[in-house]
Design an enzyme around this catalytic site. Structure first.
Site, PDB file in Angstrom:
ATOM      1  N   LYS A   1       0.795  -1.228   0.000  1.00 29.83           N
ATOM      2  CA  LYS A   1       0.000   0.000   0.000  1.00 29.83           C
ATOM      3  C   LYS A   1       0.831   1.284   0.000  1.00 29.83           C
ATOM      4  O   LYS A   1       0.383   2.316  -0.522  1.00 29.83           O
ATOM      5  CB  LYS A   1      -0.950   0.025   1.206  1.00 29.83           C
ATOM      6  CG  LYS A   1      -2.090  -0.964   1.129  1.00 29.83           C
ATOM      7  CD  LYS A   1      -3.042  -0.759   2.307  1.00 29.83           C
ATOM      8  CE  LYS A   1      -4.229  -1.688   2.235  1.00 29.83           C
ATOM      9  NZ  LYS A   1      -5.207  -1.410   3.316  1.00 29.83           N
TER      10      LYS A   1
ATOM     11  N   GLN B   1     -15.714   0.027   1.312  1.00 24.99           N
ATOM     12  CA  GLN B   1     -14.455   0.333   0.631  1.00 24.99           C
ATOM     13  C   GLN B   1     -14.428  -0.350  -0.724  1.00 24.99           C
ATOM     14  O   GLN B   1     -13.913   0.216  -1.703  1.00 24.99           O
ATOM     15  CB  GLN B   1     -13.234  -0.042   1.496  1.00 24.99           C
ATOM     16  CG  GLN B   1     -13.009  -1.511   1.766  1.00 24.99           C
ATOM     17  CD  GLN B   1     -12.274  -2.242   0.653  1.00 24.99           C
ATOM     18  OE1 GLN B   1     -11.659  -1.637  -0.198  1.00 24.99           O
ATOM     19  NE2 GLN B   1     -12.374  -3.556   0.653  1.00 24.99           N
TER      20      GLN B   1
ATOM     21  N   ALA C   1     -13.664  -2.087  13.570  1.00 22.76           N
ATOM     22  CA  ALA C   1     -13.135  -2.452  12.257  1.00 22.76           C
ATOM     23  C   ALA C   1     -12.829  -3.941  12.151  1.00 22.76           C
ATOM     24  O   ALA C   1     -12.680  -4.466  11.044  1.00 22.76           O
ATOM     25  CB  ALA C   1     -11.877  -1.635  11.958  1.00 22.76           C
TER      26      ALA C   1
END
EC number: 1.1.1.25
Length: 280
Positions: A71, A252, A222
């Site tokens: 990422k 997402q 989460a």
């Protein structure tokens, strides 16, 4: 799904990717909308990342999701980075129309929470100061929270993230503290980004039982395995509104879908595929 010569390819790069939830979720959406797309997961080792991006562009792949461990490094191989992704310092979605990187993790959390209530003008407390917290914190700020406080066992890490969010200019009031000093009395939204409560330690919670949850509190975890974490069980027992981690995964993914295709994601279909795949 019928793969043809005209089929558009999108997918995921990471290492490993074998257990990704994204292919069934996205392919269900493409099938529902009768779109000539297919979503595939690609296992890309760190040393092969640049070659993978160049190869994807050469092969006319339309878009990619990016997961661990790529990422941050992938930002070096893109032509453009979305403003909030630049602040976060990580990308999880690439659109090859302009080789632009986005981060949809934070928007996924925000959309999940806003199913229950608006974030605007709220006091938000985030437990954890890692990558997930960073992605969510900037979007919480962007969506108009009044106050944001970040708690972590390593207080210096919480302070650094708080300073970064404050310096973004998106929000004026950002604080930090030790996670041991959690006080929910003035908090509107509690967000857990720590792995506490994740399988197999399903009964662990990031807050002490002594931290009273008031009736107007919203609690988002989460963690999505298990679906109902120890923290969310506490919230339900206290008659507090829970927001499940699976919703962040859902939104997402939906945000990535919309970036690539320009079409509104079929949320119900994607959620059904996701819950089925995760066995929830």
């Amino acid at each position: 799904m019928e793969i043809k010569g005209s089929t558009n390819i999108v997918g995921l790069i990471g290492h490993p990717v074998e257990h990704s939830f994204s292919p069934p979720m996205h392919n269900a959406a493409f099938e529902k909308l009768n779109m000539d797309y297919a979503y595939v997961a690609f296992n890309v080792k760190p040393n092969d990342l640049e070659s993978a991006i160049n190869g994807a562009e050469a092969l006319n792949i339309k878009g990619l999701n990016v997961t661990i461990p790529h990422k941050i490094e992938v930002m070096n191989y893109l032509d453009e980075i979305d403003e909030v992704a630049q602040l976060i310092g990580a990308v999880n979605t690439i659109d090859f129309k302009n080789l632009k990187g986005y981060n949809t993790d934070g928007i996924g959390a925000v959309r999940a929470i806003e199913e229950v209530a608006s974030i605007k003008n709220k006091n938000v407390l985030i437990a954890g100061a890692g990558g997930a917290s960073r992605a969510i914190s900037f979007y919480i700020a962007k969506y108009g929270a009044d106050n944001l406080k970040i708690l972590n066992r390593n207080v210096e890490k919480a302070q650094k993230l708080a300073n970064d969010v404050s310096n973004s200019g998106l929000i004026d009031n950002v604080g930090f503290d030790s996670i041991n000093n959690m006080d929910l009395s003035d908090v509107d939204i509690l967000i857990n980004t720590t792995p506490v409560g994740m399988h197999p330690n399903v009964d662990d919670t990031p807050i002490a039982q002594a931290c009273d949850m008031h009736e107007d509190l919203i609690v988002f975890d989460a963690v999505y395995n298990p679906n109902e974490t120890g923290l969310l069980r506490q919230a339900i027992e206290a008659d507090v509104k829970p927001v499940y981690g699976i919703k962040m995964l859902l939104y997402q993914g939906a945000e990535s879908f919309e970036i690539w295709t320009g079409k509104k994601a079929p949320i119900d279909v994607m959620q059904e595929a996701l819950t089925k795949y995760l066995g929830l």
